[in-house]
Design an enzyme around this catalytic site. Structure first.
Site, short mmCIF file in Angstrom:
data_model
loop_
_atom_site.label_atom_id
_atom_site.label_comp_id
_atom_site.label_asym_id
_atom_site.label_seq_id
_atom_site.Cartn_x
_atom_site.Cartn_y
_atom_site.Cartn_z
N PRO A 166 -20.10 59.56 47.28
CA PRO A 166 -20.49 59.25 46.08
C PRO A 166 -21.43 57.92 46.22
CG PRO A 166 -18.20 58.68 46.52
CD PRO A 166 -18.80 59.71 47.47
N GLU A 216 -11.01 57.47 52.23
CA GLU A 216 -12.14 56.39 52.03
C GLU A 216 -13.14 56.64 52.61
OE1 GLU A 216 -11.50 53.81 49.70
OE2 GLU A 216 -9.61 54.99 49.26
N ARG A 276 -30.40 79.27 45.28
CA ARG A 276 -31.28 79.82 44.16
C ARG A 276 -32.49 79.88 44.54
NH1 ARG A 276 -29.30 80.31 39.25
NH2 ARG A 276 -31.08 79.43 38.38
N ASP A 278 -35.80 77.64 34.00
CA ASP A 278 -34.77 77.05 33.80
C ASP A 278 -35.05 75.49 33.66
OD1 ASP A 278 -33.24 79.05 34.23
OD2 ASP A 278 -32.77 78.51 36.23
N1 ADE Z 1 -17.59 63.01 47.20
C1 ADE Z 1 -16.65 62.18 46.48
N2 ADE Z 1 -17.42 62.07 45.15
C2 ADE Z 1 -18.59 62.52 45.57
C3 ADE Z 1 -19.59 62.74 44.70
N3 ADE Z 1 -19.96 62.50 43.53
N4 ADE Z 1 -20.73 63.50 45.40
C4 ADE Z 1 -20.55 63.68 46.64
N5 ADE Z 1 -19.67 63.44 47.27
C5 ADE Z 1 -18.57 63.12 46.87
#
Ligand code: ADE
Length: 239
Positions: free
Chosen positions: A89, A116, A154, A169
């Site tokens: 993330p 984590e 794709r 698209d």
């Molecule tokens: N791992 C946990 N959340 C994630 C996300 N939003 N994008 C990529 N990998 C992740």
């Protein structure tokens, strides 16, 4: 295009790989996907690959050693080492532009984190591209890896039956506007009618209607995509 996925939960991928467009692409040898269980590379007698974070704090961190050994070994399995991608993330946000850049690389190694995340030395040593699929937290990188694979395949020639079907698209090359609504039979359902213009056979009128719908939708839902001048004129391409 070849994918190697490194995960602590490789079984997550088995249903996904056997279905739909992806399984056809694999069958036609346009795409190959190899899933690797990170635990195979641990030397710990209990098969552990994680440990507590230095400095304290909640959760567990995936150790650097099994990851580096795993990736270096997997790199040898292909003709070229490939692009290492760490799903996290905290990575750069995936969008269609990035997908279009990545599709030029024929091999990708996807590292799926859990807990984590990884010991940061994984990043120092392997220098992966760190990618996020959006501003929300998943339980791990597996779903993000699936999203990436799907968006990439794709664009591999031959994977989509109808070569044109991703040109129209939302977000396809240069297209920064949402797709218009689609309808199919029946013409009426529970009192809801298919818009008359779509039944008219007038291609110009249909095109105009679709463009107007795209703009309205984008303005309503994703105003950020529209380059609008102060007087409200839309200066984006609509096709
Ligand atoms: N791992 C946990 N959340 C994630 C996300 N939003 N994008 C990529 N990998 C992740």
């Amino acid at each position: 295009m070849r994918f190697d996925i490194v995960s602590l939960f490789p079984e997550i991928f088995s249903g996904y790989l056997g279905e739909s467009l992806l399984s056809k692409a694999i069958e036609q040898q346009l795409v190959s996907v190899n899933v690797h269980d990170l635990r195979k590379w641990t030397t710990d007698k209990h098969q552990r690959v994680d440990d507590r974070p230095f400095g304290g704090g909640p959760g567990m961190v995936i150790q650097v050693e099994p990851v580096v050994r795993c990736v270096e070994e997997i790199q040898q399995l292909g003709q070229q080492p490939g692009n290492i991608i760490l799903l996290t993330p905290t990575g750069k946000r995936l969008d269609q532009k990035l997908v279009e850049e990545l599709v030029d690389t024929p091999r990708h190694l996807l590292l799926c984190g859990r807990y984590e995340g990884f010991d940061h030395r994984v990043v120092d040593i392997l220098k992966p591209m760190e990618i996020s699929i959006g501003d929300y937290i998943l339980n791990g990188g597996e779903v993000a890896a699936m999203a990436m694979i799907e968006s990439l395949i794709r664009l591999v020639p031959g994977v989509l039956g109808d070569e044109m079907s991703n040109v129209d698209d939302s977000f396809s090359s240069g297209n920064r506007i949402l797709e218009y609504p689609q309808y199919t039979r029946p013409r009426e359902y529970r009192g809801f009618q298919v818009p008359e213009v779509l039944l008219s056979g007038d291609h110009q009128a249909i095109d105009d209607w679709r463009k107007a719908q795209s703009i309205e939708r984008t303005r309503d839902r994703r105003h950020d995509l529209l380059g609008e001048s102060d007087d409200g004129d839309v200066d984006q391409k609509t096709s």
